[in-house]
Motif scaffolding. Structure first.
Motif, PDB file in Angstrom:
ATOM      1  N   SER A 159      -6.501  -3.492  15.437  1.00  0.00           N
ATOM      2  CA  SER A 159      -6.322  -2.994  14.475  1.00  0.00           C
ATOM      3  C   SER A 159      -5.126  -2.300  14.006  1.00  0.00           C
ATOM      4  CB  SER A 159      -7.285  -1.686  14.374  1.00  0.00           C
ATOM      5  OG  SER A 159      -6.662  -0.579  15.472  1.00  0.00           O
TER       6      SER A 159
ATOM      7  N   GLU B 110     -10.231   5.751  18.283  1.00  0.00           N
ATOM      8  CA  GLU B 110     -10.376   4.237  18.558  1.00  0.00           C
ATOM      9  C   GLU B 110     -10.006   3.849  19.784  1.00  0.00           C
ATOM     10  OE1 GLU B 110      -7.995   1.750  15.642  1.00  0.00           O
ATOM     11  OE2 GLU B 110      -8.575   3.247  14.248  1.00  0.00           O
ATOM     12  N   PRO B 111     -10.868   4.443  20.816  1.00  0.00           N
ATOM     13  CA  PRO B 111     -10.421   4.043  21.930  1.00  0.00           C
ATOM     14  C   PRO B 111     -10.451   2.648  22.725  1.00  0.00           C
ATOM     15  CG  PRO B 111     -12.635   4.998  21.994  1.00  0.00           C
ATOM     16  CD  PRO B 111     -12.096   5.107  20.709  1.00  0.00           C
ATOM     17  N   SER B 112     -11.163   1.757  22.007  1.00  0.00           N
ATOM     18  CA  SER B 112     -11.339   0.403  22.389  1.00  0.00           C
ATOM     19  C   SER B 112      -9.981  -0.201  21.735  1.00  0.00           C
ATOM     20  CB  SER B 112     -12.501  -0.004  21.408  1.00  0.00           C
ATOM     21  OG  SER B 112     -12.337   0.171  19.944  1.00  0.00           O
ATOM     22  N   THR B 113      -9.291   0.493  20.814  1.00  0.00           N
ATOM     23  CA  THR B 113      -7.990  -0.337  20.634  1.00  0.00           C
ATOM     24  C   THR B 113      -6.945  -0.248  21.648  1.00  0.00           C
ATOM     25  OG1 THR B 113      -8.140   0.476  18.260  1.00  0.00           O
ATOM     26  CG2 THR B 113      -5.931  -0.160  18.782  1.00  0.00           C
TER      27      THR B 113
ATOM     28  N   SER C 208      -7.663  -0.473  24.862  1.00  0.00           N
ATOM     29  CA  SER C 208      -8.240  -1.647  25.620  1.00  0.00           C
ATOM     30  C   SER C 208      -7.586  -2.919  25.330  1.00  0.00           C
ATOM     31  CB  SER C 208      -9.518  -1.677  25.898  1.00  0.00           C
ATOM     32  OG  SER C 208      -9.944  -0.657  26.533  1.00  0.00           O
ATOM     33  N   ALA C 209      -7.709  -2.974  23.589  1.00  0.00           N
ATOM     34  CA  ALA C 209      -7.275  -4.376  22.984  1.00  0.00           C
ATOM     35  C   ALA C 209      -5.637  -4.284  23.289  1.00  0.00           C
ATOM     36  CB  ALA C 209      -7.507  -4.148  21.731  1.00  0.00           C
TER      37      ALA C 209
ATOM     38  N   GLN D 264      -4.711  -5.794  26.634  1.00  0.00           N
ATOM     39  CA  GLN D 264      -5.127  -7.139  26.770  1.00  0.00           C
ATOM     40  C   GLN D 264      -4.084  -8.176  26.157  1.00  0.00           C
ATOM     41  OE1 GLN D 264      -8.828  -7.933  24.836  1.00  0.00           O
ATOM     42  NE2 GLN D 264      -9.932  -6.472  26.263  1.00  0.00           N
TER      43      GLN D 264
END
Length: 291
Positions: A29, A207-210, A212-213, A216
């Motif tokens: 994002s 945006e905690p998932s960001t 993790s992204a 990666q």
């Protein structure tokens, strides 16, 4: 004249940082790509400052409330500028996104004249007009009668935010009662640390998932942070030695680096109008610096 090699170094580092950000923007994002430039930069800035004091001792400056407020303004402005540039990458190709954001140079010169008692000569104003024409050319994807307002808005908005960042960074460095390069290094550490804290808080909450992204893509994230920190080091050092208008107009050489990266790495093809726009931006910058 030490500001010249610092500016050229900064422009070269920033062109690569933008290229890496362009790649990451395809996977992460806007907030994540923006955060990537700061995530590892604070330790790098801290090590650089520590190294300066190990090389030669200097006094620790006092940090006034005005200094901290100026740093906060610069930090927020640079975050906004970076986010707008990432959004530009998604509207147009890499080279044109950077080219539009480089309206920063003429905006900085204009703001300097209006707000910092640095009036422009006729030649300098000619550079401002040429830069405006260049922005219009590159933002227009169709016929000359059609203008993409969203692209223009993002490009000029990014340029304005970057211009304000550089003006506030220079003001902050002049507030510190230490010589170069210590003043630039302190401002660098404060600005990057503030930005890291602000964006990390936002991502944890929104945006905690960001996060993790980003984890990666470790090599790409590290590359963005490293080149961003090195670029900022060059910009901050140059602006502590010379006015923003001169530094940023010379820094337009970044566009040439960008063209090479765009053609050789991203295999992007630019239209004649795009090339003309980029050439006009360089010409406008030359008018400003010669003035």
């Amino acid at each position: 004249m030490l500001w010249i090699p610092f500016t050229l170094f900064a422009a070269f580092m920033q062109s690569w940082r933008n290229a890496f950000q362009n790649e990451l923007s395809k996977e992460v994002s806007t907030a994540g790509v923006t955060f990537a430039r700061f995530i590892y930069a604070s330790p790098i800035a801290g090590i650089y400052l520590w190294g300066l004091y190990q090389y030669k001792s200097a006094p620790i400056p006092s940090f006034s409330h005005t200094f901290l407020y100026t740093v906060l303004l610069a930090s927020i402005s640079q975050i906004i500028a970076t986010a707008l540039m990432v959004m530009l990458f998604r509207l147009r190709n890499y080279a044109i996104g950077v080219g539009l954001a480089k309206s920063e140079a003429v905006i900085a010169a204009t703001l300097g004249a209006l707000l910092f008692s640095a009036p422009l000569s006729s030649l300098a104003w000619a550079g401002v007009i040429i830069g405006a024409v260049a922005v219009w050319l590159m933002s227009n994807t169709g016929s000359l009668r059609q203008i993409s307002l969203s692209t223009v808005g993002l490009g000029v908005g990014s340029g304005l935010a970057f211009a304000l960042t550089t003006l506030w960074v220079r003001e902050a460095s002049l507030m510190l009662e230490v010589d170069f390069p210590y003043n630039a290094a302190w401002v660098l550490l404060f600005v990057i640390s503030t930005q890291t804290l602000m964006l990390l808080t936002w991502l944890i909450l929104k945006e905690p998932s960001t996060l993790s992204a980003l984890w990666q893509h470790p090599k790409l994230t590290l590359s963005i942070s490293l080149f961003s920190c090195l670029g900022s080091l060059g910009w901050f050092a140059a602006m502590s030695l010379e006015t923003v208008a001169l530094v940023k107009t010379l820094g337009q050489v970044e566009i040439l680096f960008t063209l090479l990266i765009s053609a050789r790495w991203f295999k992007e093809r630019l239209s004649r109008r795009d090339l003309l726009g980029l050439a006009l931006i360089v010409a406008g910058a030359a008018c400003v610096i010669l003035a």
